[in-house]
Write an enzyme that holds these catalytic residues in place. Structure first.
Site, PDB file in Angstrom:
ATOM      1  N   THR A  52       3.458  14.672  37.104  1.00  0.00           N
ATOM      2  CA  THR A  52       4.119  13.696  37.584  1.00  0.00           C
ATOM      3  C   THR A  52       5.201  13.932  38.663  1.00  0.00           C
ATOM      4  O   THR A  52       5.235  13.392  39.652  1.00  0.00           O
ATOM      5  CB  THR A  52       5.277  13.388  36.459  1.00  0.00           C
ATOM      6  OG1 THR A  52       4.504  13.017  35.223  1.00  0.00           O
ATOM      7  CG2 THR A  52       6.033  12.165  36.731  1.00  0.00           C
ATOM      8  N   TYR A 144      -1.977  16.071  28.162  1.00  0.00           N
ATOM      9  CA  TYR A 144      -0.493  15.955  28.689  1.00  0.00           C
ATOM     10  C   TYR A 144      -0.183  14.487  28.303  1.00  0.00           C
ATOM     11  O   TYR A 144      -0.648  13.269  28.645  1.00  0.00           O
ATOM     12  CB  TYR A 144      -0.888  15.879  30.323  1.00  0.00           C
ATOM     13  CG  TYR A 144       0.423  15.692  31.417  1.00  0.00           C
ATOM     14  CD1 TYR A 144       1.664  15.545  30.409  1.00  0.00           C
ATOM     15  CD2 TYR A 144       0.304  15.329  32.572  1.00  0.00           C
ATOM     16  CE1 TYR A 144       2.740  15.482  31.287  1.00  0.00           C
ATOM     17  CE2 TYR A 144       1.315  15.114  33.204  1.00  0.00           C
ATOM     18  CZ  TYR A 144       2.751  14.961  32.656  1.00  0.00           C
ATOM     19  OH  TYR A 144       3.865  14.955  33.609  1.00  0.00           O
ATOM     20  N   LYS A 174       0.838  19.421  26.649  1.00  0.00           N
ATOM     21  CA  LYS A 174       2.084  19.489  27.350  1.00  0.00           C
ATOM     22  C   LYS A 174       2.853  18.224  26.570  1.00  0.00           C
ATOM     23  O   LYS A 174       2.501  17.048  27.044  1.00  0.00           O
ATOM     24  CB  LYS A 174       2.014  19.553  28.696  1.00  0.00           C
ATOM     25  CG  LYS A 174       3.409  19.382  29.649  1.00  0.00           C
ATOM     26  CD  LYS A 174       3.198  18.894  31.182  1.00  0.00           C
ATOM     27  CE  LYS A 174       4.536  18.841  31.360  1.00  0.00           C
ATOM     28  NZ  LYS A 174       4.604  18.351  33.110  1.00  0.00           N
ATOM     29  N   SER A 176       5.660  15.801  27.168  1.00  0.00           N
ATOM     30  CA  SER A 176       7.006  15.409  27.930  1.00  0.00           C
ATOM     31  C   SER A 176       7.556  14.356  27.503  1.00  0.00           C
ATOM     32  O   SER A 176       8.431  13.845  27.955  1.00  0.00           O
ATOM     33  CB  SER A 176       6.527  15.148  29.420  1.00  0.00           C
ATOM     34  OG  SER A 176       5.950  16.187  30.110  1.00  0.00           O
ATOM     35  N   GLY A 199       7.900  19.370  27.939  1.00  0.00           N
ATOM     36  CA  GLY A 199       8.200  19.222  29.341  1.00  0.00           C
ATOM     37  C   GLY A 199       9.161  18.226  30.010  1.00  0.00           C
ATOM     38  O   GLY A 199       9.165  17.488  30.798  1.00  0.00           O
ATOM     39  N   ASP A 201      13.151  18.846  30.427  1.00  0.00           N
ATOM     40  CA  ASP A 201      14.234  19.637  30.812  1.00  0.00           C
ATOM     41  C   ASP A 201      15.459  19.404  29.837  1.00  0.00           C
ATOM     42  O   ASP A 201      16.191  20.452  29.654  1.00  0.00           O
ATOM     43  CB  ASP A 201      14.927  19.433  32.453  1.00  0.00           C
ATOM     44  CG  ASP A 201      13.863  19.497  33.426  1.00  0.00           C
ATOM     45  OD1 ASP A 201      12.930  20.187  33.137  1.00  0.00           O
ATOM     46  OD2 ASP A 201      14.065  19.235  34.621  1.00  0.00           O
ATOM     47  N   GLU A 202      15.874  18.173  29.501  1.00  0.00           N
ATOM     48  CA  GLU A 202      16.843  18.227  28.410  1.00  0.00           C
ATOM     49  C   GLU A 202      16.709  18.603  27.102  1.00  0.00           C
ATOM     50  O   GLU A 202      17.633  18.598  26.480  1.00  0.00           O
ATOM     51  CB  GLU A 202      17.479  16.680  28.516  1.00  0.00           C
ATOM     52  CG  GLU A 202      17.751  16.316  29.984  1.00  0.00           C
ATOM     53  CD  GLU A 202      17.964  14.756  29.962  1.00  0.00           C
ATOM     54  OE1 GLU A 202      16.888  14.045  30.375  1.00  0.00           O
ATOM     55  OE2 GLU A 202      18.830  14.138  29.686  1.00  0.00           O
ATOM     56  N   ILE A 216       7.664  23.640  30.625  1.00  0.00           N
ATOM     57  CA  ILE A 216       7.096  23.245  31.871  1.00  0.00           C
ATOM     58  C   ILE A 216       8.382  22.425  32.506  1.00  0.00           C
ATOM     59  O   ILE A 216       8.689  21.204  32.065  1.00  0.00           O
ATOM     60  CB  ILE A 216       5.973  22.533  31.747  1.00  0.00           C
ATOM     61  CG1 ILE A 216       4.880  23.219  31.169  1.00  0.00           C
ATOM     62  CG2 ILE A 216       5.671  22.064  33.305  1.00  0.00           C
ATOM     63  CD1 ILE A 216       3.546  22.597  31.178  1.00  0.00           C
ATOM     64  N   SER A 218      11.535  21.814  35.890  1.00  0.00           N
ATOM     65  CA  SER A 218      11.716  21.797  37.138  1.00  0.00           C
ATOM     66  C   SER A 218      11.995  22.973  37.723  1.00  0.00           C
ATOM     67  O   SER A 218      12.756  24.093  37.266  1.00  0.00           O
ATOM     68  CB  SER A 218      13.057  21.021  37.866  1.00  0.00           C
ATOM     69  OG  SER A 218      12.762  19.434  37.264  1.00  0.00           O
TER      70      SER A 218
END
Length: 305
Positions: A52, A144, A174, A176, A199, A201-202, A216, A218
């Site tokens: 993405t 994914y 993965k 996300s 995947g 970040d939060e 996975i 940033s």
């Protein structure tokens, strides 16, 4: 090549890098060299490319091949893994990209579901991924799952259960998608047989609590996650929560300026790595907003230049 070991696992901290473009919109594979330097210096072990944030769905097959080749070339000896996303909106192109990824000896491949004509149930999703994985049977394969982008809201744990014995090189997912119960369900399939990577970040701290050790994320979050995981492993949850709040702050900052690849490229520019524009229909963050973005990133401790 040997068959994929059932013990194969992606380990370490994995970045989802943006794809560098020249000012005229062409891909810029040579920029990967400097990008690898940045990632290696910021506690990133491997990469998940052309997903993405890498604008993979906006690139042609030949462009994606060139970018994948660059990551394998410049990552050799520097990165522990180069995972190549091969998903497209048609099976034939996806198969071609999977075949190519095995030829260039990518560490693993991953594939999201097609997003226009979508699989209607988990069995049709397995059938699709079965054909993709079969052309790269010596390469570890990952599904994914990113339902808020693909619009494919299927049961990922059920996909894994149905795929057992049908996709021999399937090693995991993965994830996300943001539903934590679904992430937890995937960790329980076949007694924890599959390699699960998160995947989002939060959800770094939450995923650690669920036993999911490989993020996975940033690329500029490598140092933050390293500190977060070290604190978690020591039982220092207060420090771990502080680091997760810091990662959350970056997400909140992005809501002011623009999300996705445009934000990643703007942040990387503030950190001294030029990756060029995004490709339409995405639009770049306006130039006049970059000083304010850089100031906010500096305030929370990122090493801007």
């Amino acid at each position: 090549m040997s068959q994929v070991s059932s013990d194969f696992k992606i380990e370490g901290v994995i970045a989802a890098p943006a794809t560098a473009l020249k000012s005229n919109g062409d891909v810029d594979p040579e920029a990967v060299s400097e990008y690898v330097d940045f990632l290696a210096e910021n506690n990133i072990d491997g990469v998940f490319v052309l997903g993405t944030l890498g604008e993979g769905m906006s690139l042609t097959v030949s462009e994606r091949k060139a970018v994948a080749e660059a990551w394998v070339k410049y990552g050799a000896g520097r990165l522990s893994s180069v995972i190549v996303h091969v998903g497209t909106n048609n099976l034939r192109d996806t198969i071609e990209l999977a075949r190519h990824s095995q030829e260039i000896r990518a560490t693993a491949i991953a594939c999201m579901a097609p997003t226009y004509f979508k699989p209607s149930d988990e069995d049709s999703l397995v059938k699709y991924m079965e054909q993709v994985a079969a052309v790269a049977r010596h390469t570890p394969f990952y599904y994914y799952c990113i339902n808020f982008m693909t619009g494919v809201y299927l049961n990922t744990a059920k996909f894994l259960e149905l795929a057992v014995g049908r996709i021999p090189n399937l090693r995991g997912i993965k994830m996300s998608s943001r539903e934590l119960p679904a992430l937890m369900d995937c960790t329980q399939v076949c007694g924890g047989k599959f390699d699960i990577m998160v995947g989002t970040d939060e959800q770094l701290l939450t995923s650690l609590a669920l036993g999911v050790r490989t993020p996975i994320l940033s690329g500029y979050l490598g140092n933050i996650f390293k500190r977060l995981r070290e604190a978690f492993d020591k039982g220092d949850l207060a420090t771990a929560r502080t680091e997760q709040v810091l990662a959350r702050q970056i997400t909140l900052i992005s809501s002011k300026y623009g999300t996705g690849p445009a934000f990643v490229k703007a942040v990387m520019r503030c950190l001294g790595v030029e990756l060029g524009p995004v490709r339409l229909p995405l639009v770049d963050i306006p130039e006049h907003l970059l000083p304010a973005l850089k100031s906010e990133l500096t305030e929370i401790g990122l090493p801007t230049q």
